[in-house]
Design a protein around this motif. Structure first.
Motif, short mmCIF file in Angstrom:
data_model
loop_
_atom_site.label_atom_id
_atom_site.label_comp_id
_atom_site.label_asym_id
_atom_site.label_seq_id
_atom_site.Cartn_x
_atom_site.Cartn_y
_atom_site.Cartn_z
N LEU A 73 40.20 61.82 46.73
CA LEU A 73 38.83 62.09 47.12
C LEU A 73 38.26 60.74 47.58
O LEU A 73 38.16 59.63 46.70
N ASP A 74 37.45 60.53 48.40
CA ASP A 74 36.52 59.34 48.78
C ASP A 74 35.62 58.85 47.74
O ASP A 74 35.63 57.52 47.39
N SER A 75 35.09 59.75 47.03
CA SER A 75 34.24 59.53 45.92
C SER A 75 34.94 58.75 44.85
O SER A 75 34.32 57.99 44.08
N LEU A 76 36.30 59.29 44.47
CA LEU A 76 36.98 58.68 43.46
C LEU A 76 37.37 57.27 43.86
O LEU A 76 37.36 56.27 42.73
N LEU A 77 37.76 57.02 45.06
CA LEU A 77 38.16 55.82 45.48
C LEU A 77 37.12 54.68 45.65
O LEU A 77 37.27 53.34 45.05
N GLY A 82 34.71 49.90 42.72
CA GLY A 82 33.72 49.37 41.88
C GLY A 82 34.21 48.79 40.69
O GLY A 82 33.35 48.06 39.93
N LEU A 83 35.53 48.79 40.33
CA LEU A 83 35.90 48.14 39.21
C LEU A 83 36.71 46.77 39.70
O LEU A 83 37.38 46.16 38.84
N LEU A 84 36.89 46.74 40.92
CA LEU A 84 37.25 45.34 41.45
C LEU A 84 36.50 44.39 40.67
O LEU A 84 35.36 44.15 40.88
N THR A 85 37.31 43.26 40.33
CA THR A 85 36.47 42.06 39.89
C THR A 85 37.14 40.71 40.58
O THR A 85 36.35 39.79 40.22
N SER A 86 37.86 40.75 41.45
CA SER A 86 38.27 39.56 42.47
C SER A 86 38.79 39.86 43.72
O SER A 86 38.98 41.04 44.11
N PHE A 87 38.95 38.91 44.44
CA PHE A 87 39.16 38.96 45.90
C PHE A 87 40.72 39.50 45.79
O PHE A 87 41.32 40.46 46.74
N HIS A 88 41.41 39.09 45.10
CA HIS A 88 42.97 39.46 44.95
C HIS A 88 43.06 40.94 44.55
O HIS A 88 43.94 41.53 45.10
N PHE A 93 43.85 46.58 46.34
CA PHE A 93 43.32 47.93 46.86
C PHE A 93 43.47 48.41 48.40
O PHE A 93 43.94 49.39 48.77
N ILE A 94 43.08 47.54 49.10
CA ILE A 94 43.34 47.75 50.57
C ILE A 94 44.73 47.89 51.22
O ILE A 94 45.09 48.25 52.30
N GLY A 95 45.63 47.32 50.38
CA GLY A 95 46.93 47.13 50.67
C GLY A 95 47.72 48.30 50.19
O GLY A 95 48.98 48.58 50.53
N THR A 96 47.04 49.22 49.36
CA THR A 96 47.69 50.49 48.83
C THR A 96 48.11 51.42 50.03
O THR A 96 49.42 51.77 49.88
N CYS A 97 47.15 51.84 50.93
CA CYS A 97 47.45 52.65 52.14
C CYS A 97 46.13 52.51 52.93
O CYS A 97 45.22 52.17 52.61
N ARG A 98 46.80 53.04 54.15
CA ARG A 98 45.59 53.04 55.36
C ARG A 98 44.41 53.71 54.71
O ARG A 98 43.40 53.46 55.28
N SER A 99 44.77 54.87 54.33
CA SER A 99 43.45 55.72 53.97
C SER A 99 42.37 55.01 52.90
O SER A 99 41.23 55.07 53.05
#
Length: 437
Positions: A73-77, A82-88, A93-99
């Motif tokens: 779900l988009d809400s879960l994504l 929100g838990l990301l802490t760095s550009f890496h 995250f965005i490299g996981t899949c297109r969605s």
């Protein structure tokens, strides 16, 4: 013959007494095994997905494949983002899949997680070391190279440059929404700070007013309401992204030093530290906002006020320099927030930034940032990060806690006048795809 008949009768009795054996299973279809084998290999080659699938041990999870994570779900994504802490972390995250990437790209405004990760530090490399080079010399755009460093992982950096086939000699105008903005006489060029891709707006008509010193995008370049604004000492020029022409608006009074977008409005500060609101429609216009200066804003010699958006606040960061007969010059950062709930609006003193850090650079044409919970990535809260290195420090920026004195060795770097440098130096930046481009 008789012995042979007896053996046949014995075999017949044995076959009747023995239960019939089941038919042997047919040989397994190789095609049924190949997808599982190939999936395991793919997971081993892509660590970003291996962690997810390794936690699933049931056959039903294995059969569903990588689509399990694409269907979240988009809400879960957004909670995960929100838990990301760095550009890496963001790249993973965005490299996981297109969605997953599409969720962030579909947001109507700058994603909330951009306030959870620190910006990258941009540093030009290979430029002329002469101290006045960046003020007087136009550079070939194809010769400009830079590094992007993540404050969380300083040991790794990304080297970038503009395309080698672009031979324009350019003057630096600023940076916004992940694009470096340059001018080559009547031609503007926007360079993606992460990919090096170049956008060429239409040429402006020559009006004899060539002293363009500042440029900014008021929204991400992919947004429907995105405009590029460039300023000279007497005019502001407007290009709606995707259109074929520019509009000119004469300026009255001081030149524009900084522009920022806040809650759907475009604010500008001029050289006299007056605050304005810029209206883009139905035509470009600008009017001054009546603002009262709060207590403490005029104490000491102030220089370089920065506009910074921090959550739901528009802040004014001021560096105040004072002189003491014993200790000499000293400087401190002060922060004020714009209170528009009363009339006239007032700059109110902020004593503590709480769980926030602010990022500014010595050139006010560059973007400013804020970051929540900087301790999550090893940073300091209630502090201001500025792109000038501390003496005897391995880091290429300084950190000053709000209200504490800044070492005298850093005063000149912070307070040097806003001469319009022809080349970008050190600044904070987030790539354009963070904003959905």
């Amino acid at each position: 013959m008789a012995g042979r008949r007896r053996r046949r009768r014995r075999r017949g009795r044995l076959q009747q007494a023995r239960p019939a054996l089941p038919h042997p299973p047919p040989p397994e279809d190789p095609s049924a095994l190949e997808p599982t084998a190939l999936r395991d290999v793919a997971i081993a080659e892509r660590p970003s997905k291996r962690t997810f699938h390794a936690s699933s041990s049931t056959s039903s999870s294995s059969a569903s494949g990588p689509d399990v994570w694409a269907d979240l779900l988009d809400s879960l994504l957004l909670q995960i983002a929100g838990l990301l802490t760095s550009f890496h972390d963001l790249l993973a995250f965005i490299g996981t899949c297109r969605s997953w990437r599409a969720v962030l790209s579909s947001l109507p405004g700058p994603p909330a997680f951009t306030f959870n990760i620190p910006p990258l530090r941009f540093q030009q490399v290979g430029c002329d070391s002469h101290p006045h080079c960046s003020f007087v010399k136009r550079a070939l755009l194809s010769n400009i190279k830079w590094q992007l460093v993540d404050p969380v992982k300083q040991t790794s950096s990304l080297c970038c440059s503009a395309p080698r086939n672009i031979r324009d000699r350019v003057q630096y105008l600023g940076c916004s929404y992940g694009y470096l903005i340059f001018s080559s006489f009547e031609q503007c060029l926007l360079v993606d700070v992460y990919s090096g891709a170049v956008v060429r707006p239409p040429k402006r008509k020559s009006t004899g007013n060539r002293h363009i010193y500042y440029g900014i995008l008021v929204a991400p370049i992919s947004a429907s309401n995105s405009h590029l604004l460039i300023s000279s000492g007497s005019s502001m020029f407007q290009w709606k992204v995707g259109s074929s022409s520019w509009l000119e608006h004469p300026l009255d009074g001081g030149s524009i030093c900084q522009i920022t977008s806040f809650k759907g409005q475009v604010f500008a500060m001029d050289s006299f530290q007056r605050l304005h609101i810029i209206h883009l429609a139905p035509q470009l216009s600008m009017h001054e906002v009546a603002v009262v200066w709060g207590e403490g804003m005029v104490v000491g010699l102030t220089c370089k006020p920065w506009l910074v958006v921090c959550g739901d606040m528009l802040l004014l960061v001021v560096f105040s320099v004072s002189v003491d007969n014993l200790s000499g010059f000293s400087g401190t950062f002060k922060v004020f927030r714009l209170d528009i709930s009363i009339e006239p609006a007032t700059w109110v003193r902020v004593e503590n930034l709480g769980d926030n850090a602010l990022f500014v650079s010595t050139d006010r044409r560059n973007p400013t940032f804020s970051c929540m919970s900087p301790e999550r990535w090893g940073g300091k809260s209630n502090s201001i990060y500025i792109t000038c290195p501390t003496e005897n420090s391995n880091e290429s920026w300084s950190v000053a806690e709000l209200g504490q004195e800044v070492p005298s060795t850093e005063l000149y770097a912070i307070c040097r006048p806003d001469f319009h440098r022809q080349q970008p130096e050190s600044l904070w930046v987030l790539p354009s795809f963070v904003y959905g481009a």
